[in-house]
Design a protein around this motif. Structure first.
Motif, PDB file in Angstrom:
ATOM      1  N   TYR A  62     -14.078  -2.183  -1.913  1.00 14.92           N
ATOM      2  CA  TYR A  62     -14.883  -3.379  -1.672  1.00 14.92           C
ATOM      3  C   TYR A  62     -14.216  -4.392  -0.745  1.00 14.92           C
ATOM      4  O   TYR A  62     -14.854  -5.328  -0.307  1.00 14.92           O
ATOM      5  CB  TYR A  62     -15.206  -4.060  -3.006  1.00 14.92           C
ATOM      6  N   GLU A  63     -12.938  -4.194  -0.474  1.00 15.30           N
ATOM      7  CA  GLU A  63     -12.187  -5.135   0.364  1.00 15.30           C
ATOM      8  C   GLU A  63     -11.419  -4.344   1.410  1.00 15.30           C
ATOM      9  O   GLU A  63     -10.417  -3.690   1.084  1.00 15.30           O
ATOM     10  CB  GLU A  63     -11.239  -5.969  -0.487  1.00 15.30           C
ATOM     11  N   HIS A  64     -11.884  -4.374   2.664  1.00 14.48           N
ATOM     12  CA  HIS A  64     -11.267  -3.562   3.706  1.00 14.48           C
ATOM     13  C   HIS A  64      -9.803  -3.920   3.960  1.00 14.48           C
ATOM     14  O   HIS A  64      -9.034  -3.095   4.438  1.00 14.48           O
ATOM     15  CB  HIS A  64     -12.080  -3.650   5.006  1.00 14.48           C
ATOM     16  N   LYS A  65      -9.394  -5.109   3.613  1.00 15.39           N
ATOM     17  CA  LYS A  65      -7.991  -5.500   3.818  1.00 15.39           C
ATOM     18  C   LYS A  65      -7.052  -4.783   2.849  1.00 15.39           C
ATOM     19  O   LYS A  65      -5.844  -4.753   3.069  1.00 15.39           O
ATOM     20  CB  LYS A  65      -7.840  -7.012   3.676  1.00 15.39           C
ATOM     21  N   ALA A  66      -7.592  -4.199   1.792  1.00 12.47           N
ATOM     22  CA  ALA A  66      -6.777  -3.457   0.829  1.00 12.47           C
ATOM     23  C   ALA A  66      -6.591  -1.999   1.246  1.00 12.47           C
ATOM     24  O   ALA A  66      -5.821  -1.270   0.630  1.00 12.47           O
ATOM     25  CB  ALA A  66      -7.412  -3.521  -0.560  1.00 12.47           C
ATOM     26  N   PHE A  67      -7.283  -1.573   2.293  1.00 11.20           N
ATOM     27  CA  PHE A  67      -7.232  -0.199   2.792  1.00 11.20           C
ATOM     28  C   PHE A  67      -6.198  -0.117   3.897  1.00 11.20           C
ATOM     29  O   PHE A  67      -6.241  -0.882   4.856  1.00 11.20           O
ATOM     30  CB  PHE A  67      -8.616   0.175   3.334  1.00 11.20           C
ATOM     31  N   ARG A  68      -5.268   0.822   3.781  1.00 12.41           N
ATOM     32  CA  ARG A  68      -4.228   0.955   4.815  1.00 12.41           C
ATOM     33  C   ARG A  68      -4.050   2.422   5.168  1.00 12.41           C
ATOM     34  O   ARG A  68      -3.578   3.217   4.356  1.00 12.41           O
ATOM     35  CB  ARG A  68      -2.913   0.365   4.309  1.00 12.41           C
ATOM     36  N   TYR A  69      -4.470   2.791   6.371  1.00 16.57           N
ATOM     37  CA  TYR A  69      -4.283   4.146   6.879  1.00 16.57           C
ATOM     38  C   TYR A  69      -3.291   4.096   8.030  1.00 16.57           C
ATOM     39  O   TYR A  69      -3.446   3.293   8.957  1.00 16.57           O
ATOM     40  CB  TYR A  69      -5.611   4.745   7.359  1.00 16.57           C
ATOM     41  N   LEU A  70      -2.271   4.953   7.966  1.00 15.35           N
ATOM     42  CA  LEU A  70      -1.237   5.024   9.002  1.00 15.35           C
ATOM     43  C   LEU A  70      -1.484   6.284   9.827  1.00 15.35           C
ATOM     44  O   LEU A  70      -1.147   7.391   9.390  1.00 15.35           O
ATOM     45  CB  LEU A  70       0.153   5.052   8.365  1.00 15.35           C
ATOM     46  N   PRO A  71      -2.091   6.157  10.995  1.00 20.05           N
ATOM     47  CA  PRO A  71      -2.509   7.342  11.749  1.00 20.05           C
ATOM     48  C   PRO A  71      -1.369   8.244  12.220  1.00 20.05           C
ATOM     49  O   PRO A  71      -1.533   9.466  12.265  1.00 20.05           O
ATOM     50  CB  PRO A  71      -3.284   6.764  12.938  1.00 20.05           C
ATOM     51  N   GLU A  72      -0.236   7.683  12.578  1.00 22.72           N
ATOM     52  CA  GLU A  72       0.865   8.516  13.079  1.00 22.72           C
ATOM     53  C   GLU A  72       1.419   9.435  11.999  1.00 22.72           C
ATOM     54  O   GLU A  72       1.740  10.586  12.262  1.00 22.72           O
ATOM     55  CB  GLU A  72       1.964   7.643  13.664  1.00 22.72           C
ATOM     56  N   SER A  73       1.521   8.937  10.773  1.00 20.35           N
ATOM     57  CA  SER A  73       2.042   9.758   9.677  1.00 20.35           C
ATOM     58  C   SER A  73       0.934  10.363   8.826  1.00 20.35           C
ATOM     59  O   SER A  73       1.205  11.138   7.920  1.00 20.35           O
ATOM     60  CB  SER A  73       2.970   8.924   8.792  1.00 20.35           C
ATOM     61  N   PHE A  91      -2.759   3.021 -15.296  1.00 18.55           N
ATOM     62  CA  PHE A  91      -1.897   2.815 -14.141  1.00 18.55           C
ATOM     63  C   PHE A  91      -2.543   1.737 -13.287  1.00 18.55           C
ATOM     64  O   PHE A  91      -3.749   1.772 -13.035  1.00 18.55           O
ATOM     65  CB  PHE A  91      -1.754   4.107 -13.330  1.00 18.55           C
ATOM     66  N   ASP A  92      -1.744   0.791 -12.844  1.00 18.82           N
ATOM     67  CA  ASP A  92      -2.219  -0.258 -11.959  1.00 18.82           C
ATOM     68  C   ASP A  92      -1.136  -0.496 -10.918  1.00 18.82           C
ATOM     69  O   ASP A  92      -0.106  -1.104 -11.215  1.00 18.82           O
ATOM     70  CB  ASP A  92      -2.510  -1.532 -12.746  1.00 18.82           C
ATOM     71  N   GLY A  93      -1.336   0.028  -9.713  1.00 17.04           N
ATOM     72  CA  GLY A  93      -0.315  -0.083  -8.680  1.00 17.04           C
ATOM     73  C   GLY A  93      -0.820   0.477  -7.368  1.00 17.04           C
ATOM     74  O   GLY A  93      -2.015   0.476  -7.092  1.00 17.04           O
ATOM     75  N   PHE A  94       0.110   0.971  -6.549  1.00 17.25           N
ATOM     76  CA  PHE A  94      -0.237   1.541  -5.258  1.00 17.25           C
ATOM     77  C   PHE A  94       0.092   3.022  -5.242  1.00 17.25           C
ATOM     78  O   PHE A  94       1.061   3.471  -5.867  1.00 17.25           O
ATOM     79  CB  PHE A  94       0.560   0.855  -4.134  1.00 17.25           C
ATOM     80  N   VAL A  95      -0.723   3.784  -4.524  1.00 13.07           N
ATOM     81  CA  VAL A  95      -0.517   5.217  -4.391  1.00 13.07           C
ATOM     82  C   VAL A  95      -0.585   5.572  -2.900  1.00 13.07           C
ATOM     83  O   VAL A  95      -1.391   5.018  -2.160  1.00 13.07           O
ATOM     84  CB  VAL A  95      -1.593   6.013  -5.175  1.00 13.07           C
ATOM     85  N   VAL A  96       0.274   6.512  -2.496  1.00 11.53           N
ATOM     86  CA  VAL A  96       0.304   6.989  -1.122  1.00 11.53           C
ATOM     87  C   VAL A  96      -0.241   8.423  -1.106  1.00 11.53           C
ATOM     88  O   VAL A  96       0.206   9.273  -1.861  1.00 11.53           O
ATOM     89  CB  VAL A  96       1.740   6.972  -0.547  1.00 11.53           C
ATOM     90  N   TYR A  97      -1.243   8.643  -0.256  1.00 12.15           N
ATOM     91  CA  TYR A  97      -1.876   9.951  -0.123  1.00 12.15           C
ATOM     92  C   TYR A  97      -1.593  10.521   1.254  1.00 12.15           C
ATOM     93  O   TYR A  97      -1.650   9.803   2.246  1.00 12.15           O
ATOM     94  CB  TYR A  97      -3.405   9.841  -0.280  1.00 12.15           C
ATOM     95  N   ASP A  98      -1.310  11.814   1.307  1.00 13.12           N
ATOM     96  CA  ASP A  98      -1.123  12.525   2.571  1.00 13.12           C
ATOM     97  C   ASP A  98      -2.469  13.091   2.972  1.00 13.12           C
ATOM     98  O   ASP A  98      -2.978  14.010   2.339  1.00 13.12           O
ATOM     99  CB  ASP A  98      -0.103  13.634   2.388  1.00 13.12           C
ATOM    100  N   VAL A  99      -3.075  12.519   4.008  1.00 13.28           N
ATOM    101  CA  VAL A  99      -4.396  12.984   4.421  1.00 13.28           C
ATOM    102  C   VAL A  99      -4.300  13.688   5.764  1.00 13.28           C
ATOM    103  O   VAL A  99      -5.205  14.214   6.290  1.00 13.28           O
ATOM    104  CB  VAL A  99      -5.438  11.837   4.467  1.00 13.28           C
TER     105      VAL A  99
END
Length: 99
Positions: A62-73, A91-99
């Motif tokens: 719902y908030e685009h500022k909370a979305f972070r995609y790193l194109p190089e990695s 769980f309440d935190g941040f998760v990193v996904y390899d897309v």
């Protein structure tokens, strides 16, 4: 099945979608991260899908500022909330996904 709350262009042919997965009866199954090939814009196809099971959601839906995609990695960083009645916790935190 399911729906996307936020769509993010990765390149001219790919869109990264964030939303909720659902079954054929409309019951929500959890946060869904999907990749769509839109090279044929009149017939987009889902080429990847990952679902965080349990009651799960992200502020990035719902908030685009909370979305972070790193194109190089090719990494996606999301704030994530998961409540699992079966696992007896949350769980309440941040998760990193390899897309």
């Amino acid at each position: 099945p399911g729906f996307s709350n936020y769509l993010h262009p990765v390149n001219d042919d790919l869109i990264l979608a964030l939303g909720q997965d659902a079954n054929d009866n409309g019951v929500i199954l959890g946060l869904q991260i999907a990749m769509f090939n839109v090279s044929n814009f009149t017939h987009p196809t889902q080429i990847q899908k990952y679902v965080e099971t349990g009651y799960s959601s992200s502020d990035a839906q719902y908030e685009h500022k909370a979305f972070r995609y790193l194109p190089e990695s090719k990494l996606l960083i999301l704030p994530l909330y998961i409540y699992s009645h079966n696992a007896g916790g949350y769980f309440d935190g941040f998760v990193v996904y390899d897309v």
